[in-house]
Design a protein around this motif. Structure first.
Motif, PDB file in Angstrom:
ATOM      1  N   LEU B  90       0.834  -1.201   0.000  1.00  0.00           N
ATOM      2  CA  LEU B  90       0.000   0.000   0.000  1.00  0.00           C
ATOM      3  C   LEU B  90       0.871   1.254   0.000  1.00  0.00           C
ATOM      4  O   LEU B  90       0.640   2.191  -0.771  1.00  0.00           O
ATOM      5  N   LEU B 144      -7.772   4.976 -13.730  1.00  0.00           N
ATOM      6  CA  LEU B 144      -8.304   3.613 -13.623  1.00  0.00           C
ATOM      7  C   LEU B 144      -9.035   3.185 -14.900  1.00  0.00           C
ATOM      8  O   LEU B 144      -9.578   4.043 -15.610  1.00  0.00           O
ATOM      9  N   GLU B 165      -5.566  -2.986  -9.952  1.00  0.00           N
ATOM     10  CA  GLU B 165      -6.633  -1.999  -9.749  1.00  0.00           C
ATOM     11  C   GLU B 165      -7.010  -1.834  -8.279  1.00  0.00           C
ATOM     12  O   GLU B 165      -7.248  -0.726  -7.800  1.00  0.00           O
ATOM     13  N   HIS B 166      -7.088  -2.964  -7.557  1.00  0.00           N
ATOM     14  CA  HIS B 166      -7.573  -2.859  -6.170  1.00  0.00           C
ATOM     15  C   HIS B 166      -6.606  -2.050  -5.313  1.00  0.00           C
ATOM     16  O   HIS B 166      -7.021  -1.221  -4.497  1.00  0.00           O
ATOM     17  N   VAL B 167      -5.297  -2.237  -5.523  1.00  0.00           N
ATOM     18  CA  VAL B 167      -4.326  -1.456  -4.743  1.00  0.00           C
ATOM     19  C   VAL B 167      -4.351   0.009  -5.175  1.00  0.00           C
ATOM     20  O   VAL B 167      -4.225   0.913  -4.339  1.00  0.00           O
ATOM     21  N   VAL B 169      -6.948   1.708  -6.207  1.00  0.00           N
ATOM     22  CA  VAL B 169      -8.113   2.332  -5.558  1.00  0.00           C
ATOM     23  C   VAL B 169      -7.781   2.644  -4.097  1.00  0.00           C
ATOM     24  O   VAL B 169      -7.991   3.768  -3.605  1.00  0.00           O
ATOM     25  N   LEU B 170      -7.215   1.668  -3.396  1.00  0.00           N
ATOM     26  CA  LEU B 170      -6.929   1.838  -1.964  1.00  0.00           C
ATOM     27  C   LEU B 170      -5.821   2.873  -1.727  1.00  0.00           C
ATOM     28  O   LEU B 170      -5.885   3.644  -0.761  1.00  0.00           O
TER      29      LEU B 170
END
Lengths: 359, 359
Positions: B90, B144, B165-167, B169-170
């Motif tokens: 992250l 994105l 993508e998920h990282v 967004v976070l």
């Protein structure tokens, strides 16, 4: 990995190991030093909200009336805080998930903590709205196809199913920003220095030291192959995920205590209380996910199983997960000792509500 | 729709129409009442940063040395503000885009505005970092696949290309939260009430009244079929998108002015200055997108054309877009009149830098 059946042995190992602070579990391991309580008949604890509430030091406290009143206050404040203005699509998406129901546990905790330390409830209303906003934004982003890819939330289709992925991303971002704006612009009756401190807590609980940290480790732990030899590491990781994913619960309580004028000692005690019940809520969620239907939950059931998530039932088994939840109820109540019992009644009752809820 | 060739006629129509405040353009229409300046030879204005800077009231001001010094200060502060801690993935993603370069115009504007109103630059450093954090998060989310689906940013592959993508967004969410935490926890030398007010501005410029509003209308305007009959509506929509998408520029200047102890009149004058140069930057971006290569820009060129975005070159044509940019330089400089000229030199020079840049 098979479920860990000997919880006592495992917790004893964890307790001795956790005397050295793990970088993954900044403060929480202290809770583990409390011995596991004797076994109780769990089904009674998982009965309805209306059952007699153990642990409450104010048995005649009307929890249902209290919750209805506070939820009403919070819902009115949320509705006013996110008016339907231009661009309509963005605001419709923000309102859609925010006003879709939800138990409002976090905002009510914020109001209750503020009152407990002697503050006026009105002072904490913007903060209460803010914690619900950031919680909702975490749900909207968590449901995205690139995250949990979920279709159902609060009994309705998820945000991206209705508005498209791009609007769901932006609506989440906008809710996150609005939470800070709302506390900064609308908090009354607290010194500015306390508002700044509360905003710092709001940011910390949703960011890279809070929910986002839990989410990223959670997604990266899907399908993790476990072996008996790394039980402690697995439990550490699981606790890291759950404590961080539920950090808004802690943030809600701490913000209420700060804005209510609590002393540093009161604030830190309530922080540990919030951390206990946050983790409690997640353990209960894990159990409900495998024992209830989608209809009963208002969201997709068995999704942790399908995604092969790291959960307490997966690591400890269902019975031991309930045992751990019971220990957390005990620990949470200990943190409330010393506060004026009638004033603490809402927090005692909320703890039990979190443990007993059926969805 | 063909390009609008008669800019004077169109702006005259807009000016009379905009006497009634449009709900889509909360304040900005006042700028339109300034008559369009006589035509200038545009290629001279789009020359290099090192050229003689028109409008500057301090011609001997060493802009290059000033920028190098401030960018160095900002980069060191950003590096320290986002330490590489757990969860590493992250934090790596947060640092990846944040520290990938970038012109640092927003944080430098924040520092310059703080100094201009008599504040100590050190007071505004956390706010300067915060505006760069929220700007970076808007880029990460904007790139994105469900948004602009871009592969290149600041000369490197976009966040989701590297981390998934998920990282991405976070990491965006975490940067947004960190911005607020950083201002709340690290600002020194300003009254708490001013910190609260600055945090409110930070939230407003990135949220549903700022960048997110611009983004949602932008995405929903792709491929919009225009006809000559709705020129005014189209220009209104375009201005709404651009003013809102660049709201962090305004926010940066306003936060600097608030934290530096500026009077309300100074803050509002600098707000209008920030709004002018924010829109200016976007108009120049629009022009560069159609006139430069990806290598020259360090990001994907012609992407507005490919996505059929609503842009100034599309609506007004390239020449008239440059004319409009020139008018904005003029308007921005007017807002700086009345400030002590040597102290205002950085803001005059930054305005010209934004107009002249080649990428």
């Amino acid at each position: 990995m098979s479920s860990v059946n000997n919880l006592g042995t495992l917790l004893a190992r964890l307790t001795s190991m956790l005397n050295t602070r793990s970088p993954l579990i900044p403060c929480f391991h202290t809770l583990r030093t409390v011995p596991v309580s004797p076994k109780r008949e769990w089904p009674k604890l998982f009965s309805s909200v209306n059952s007699t509430l153990p642990f409450s030091s104010a048995p005649n406290f009307d929890f249902k009336a209290y919750m209805l009143d506070k939820i009403n206050t919070v819902n009115r404040a949320l509705d006013a805080a996110v008016a339907l203005r231009e661009p309509r699509k963005l605001h419709e998406a923000m309102r859609y998930t925010l006003l879709a129901g939800g138990k409002r546990i976090r905002p009510v905790l914020c109001l209750a903590a503020c009152s407990l330390v002697g503050g006026s409830e009105a002072t904490a209303i913007p903060a209460a709205c803010a914690v619900e906003m950031i919680h909702t934004m975490s749900l909207i982003h968590d449901d995205l196809p690139c995250m949990d890819n979920d279709d159902l939330r609060r009994g309705k289709p998820t945000s991206h199913k209705i508005f498209g992925e791009h609007v769901a991303v932006l609506a989440g971002d906008a809710l996150l920003a609005l939470a800070f704006e709302h506390v900064a612009a609308s908090t009354e009756g607290a010194y500015a220095a306390r508002v700044v401190r509360a905003i710092g807590e709001l940011a910390k609980c949703i960011g890279a030291e809070g929910v986002m940290a839990g989410q990223v480790v959670d997604v990266n732990s899907e399908g993790l192959t476990l072996s008996m030899s790394d039980e402690v590491a697995v439990l550490e990781r699981l606790e890291f995920i759950h404590v961080h994913k539920t950090a808004v619960v802690e943030g809600a309580v701490v913000m209420g205590a700060i804005l209510g004028g609590g002393s540093d000692e009161e604030i830190e005690r309530l922080r540990m209380f919030g951390r206990c019940i946050g983790l409690l809520g997640q353990v209960v969620d894990d159990v409900l996910d495998v024992t209830k239907s989608s209809e009963e939950l208002g969201k997709t059931a068995k999704k942790d199983l399908v995604a092969d998530k790291l959960t307490y039932p997966k690591v400890l088994g269902i019975h031991e997960s309930k045992e751990f939840a019971h220990k957390l109820v005990h620990d949470a109540n200990k943190m409330l000792a010393g506060f004026h019992p009638p004033k603490a009644a809402p927090l005692f009752a909320l703890t039990n509500y979190i443990a007993y809820r059926q969805n």
